[in-house]
Design a protein around this motif. Sequence first.
Motif, PDB file in Angstrom:
ATOM      1  N   MET A 118       0.856  -1.180   0.000  1.00 50.71           N
ATOM      2  CA  MET A 118       0.000   0.000   0.000  1.00 50.71           C
ATOM      3  C   MET A 118       0.898   1.239   0.000  1.00 50.71           C
ATOM      4  O   MET A 118       1.879   1.290   0.746  1.00 50.71           O
ATOM      5  CB  MET A 118      -0.875   0.005   1.250  1.00 50.71           C
ATOM      6  CG  MET A 118      -1.821   1.158   1.345  1.00 50.71           C
ATOM      7  SD  MET A 118      -3.200   1.015   0.218  1.00 50.71           S
ATOM      8  CE  MET A 118      -4.222  -0.128   1.078  1.00 50.71           C
ATOM      9  N   ASP A 148       2.490   4.729   0.922  1.00 56.04           N
ATOM     10  CA  ASP A 148       2.609   5.345   2.247  1.00 56.04           C
ATOM     11  C   ASP A 148       1.505   6.363   2.497  1.00 56.04           C
ATOM     12  O   ASP A 148       1.014   6.478   3.615  1.00 56.04           O
ATOM     13  CB  ASP A 148       3.983   6.023   2.402  1.00 56.04           C
ATOM     14  CG  ASP A 148       5.110   5.007   2.415  1.00 56.04           C
ATOM     15  OD1 ASP A 148       4.863   3.852   2.796  1.00 56.04           O
ATOM     16  OD2 ASP A 148       6.236   5.389   2.044  1.00 56.04           O
ATOM     17  N   ASP A 149       1.105   7.109   1.466  1.00 49.21           N
ATOM     18  CA  ASP A 149       0.049   8.112   1.635  1.00 49.21           C
ATOM     19  C   ASP A 149      -1.272   7.479   2.079  1.00 49.21           C
ATOM     20  O   ASP A 149      -2.029   8.079   2.833  1.00 49.21           O
ATOM     21  CB  ASP A 149      -0.189   8.869   0.327  1.00 49.21           C
ATOM     22  CG  ASP A 149       1.034   9.627  -0.132  1.00 49.21           C
ATOM     23  OD1 ASP A 149       2.007   9.718   0.642  1.00 49.21           O
ATOM     24  OD2 ASP A 149       1.013  10.117  -1.275  1.00 49.21           O
ATOM     25  N   LEU A 150      -1.538   6.302   1.634  1.00 48.17           N
ATOM     26  CA  LEU A 150      -2.814   5.647   1.927  1.00 48.17           C
ATOM     27  C   LEU A 150      -2.769   4.815   3.207  1.00 48.17           C
ATOM     28  O   LEU A 150      -3.813   4.540   3.774  1.00 48.17           O
ATOM     29  CB  LEU A 150      -3.240   4.760   0.764  1.00 48.17           C
ATOM     30  CG  LEU A 150      -3.513   5.494  -0.547  1.00 48.17           C
ATOM     31  CD1 LEU A 150      -3.861   4.497  -1.650  1.00 48.17           C
ATOM     32  CD2 LEU A 150      -4.645   6.482  -0.384  1.00 48.17           C
ATOM     33  N   GLU A 151      -1.584   4.437   3.648  1.00 43.15           N
ATOM     34  CA  GLU A 151      -1.503   3.623   4.875  1.00 43.15           C
ATOM     35  C   GLU A 151      -1.968   4.416   6.087  1.00 43.15           C
ATOM     36  O   GLU A 151      -2.465   3.836   7.051  1.00 43.15           O
ATOM     37  CB  GLU A 151      -0.080   3.115   5.087  1.00 43.15           C
ATOM     38  CG  GLU A 151       0.239   1.977   4.148  1.00 43.15           C
ATOM     39  CD  GLU A 151       1.244   1.030   4.730  1.00 43.15           C
ATOM     40  OE1 GLU A 151       1.379   0.949   5.957  1.00 43.15           O
ATOM     41  OE2 GLU A 151       1.890   0.353   3.934  1.00 43.15           O
ATOM     42  N   LEU A 156      -4.549   6.115   6.305  1.00 42.17           N
ATOM     43  CA  LEU A 156      -6.001   6.104   6.348  1.00 42.17           C
ATOM     44  C   LEU A 156      -6.571   4.930   7.125  1.00 42.17           C
ATOM     45  O   LEU A 156      -7.763   4.855   7.345  1.00 42.17           O
ATOM     46  CB  LEU A 156      -6.568   6.078   4.915  1.00 42.17           C
ATOM     47  CG  LEU A 156      -6.230   7.286   4.066  1.00 42.17           C
ATOM     48  CD1 LEU A 156      -6.781   7.088   2.654  1.00 42.17           C
ATOM     49  CD2 LEU A 156      -6.782   8.555   4.660  1.00 42.17           C
ATOM     50  N   ASP A 157      -5.715   3.989   7.539  1.00 37.69           N
ATOM     51  CA  ASP A 157      -6.207   2.824   8.310  1.00 37.69           C
ATOM     52  C   ASP A 157      -6.888   3.244   9.521  1.00 37.69           C
ATOM     53  O   ASP A 157      -7.426   3.593  10.241  1.00 37.69           O
ATOM     54  CB  ASP A 157      -5.058   1.904   8.705  1.00 37.69           C
ATOM     55  CG  ASP A 157      -4.548   1.135   7.504  1.00 37.69           C
ATOM     56  OD1 ASP A 157      -5.261   1.036   6.508  1.00 37.69           O
ATOM     57  OD2 ASP A 157      -3.420   0.633   7.625  1.00 37.69           O
TER      58      ASP A 157
END
Length: 88
Positions: free
Chosen positions: A80, A82-85, A87-88
Amino acid sequence: MTRYVALCLAALAAAGCAGGSPPRVDDLLRGGGLSSGAPLTEARIVQGLKEALRVGTERAVGVTGRRDGYFGNARIRIPMPDDLEALD
């Protein structure tokens, strides 16, 4: 025909990622795979590409379909971003 070639290449890549090694050309020639004397027709090429896709898919599913087969294999796992991780 181009679609079949692309599928064949994808199947061979999957087989390579799955831990199997693709057959070498000299092995095919010695085993009668290409030197059987039969003419290389479009139907025979399509049949070979379909078989390569079937074998590659079976190998890939066999390796990735078990526990941690995909997430535990760094060679094929797409992490995934890094920008989207966050959002977890």
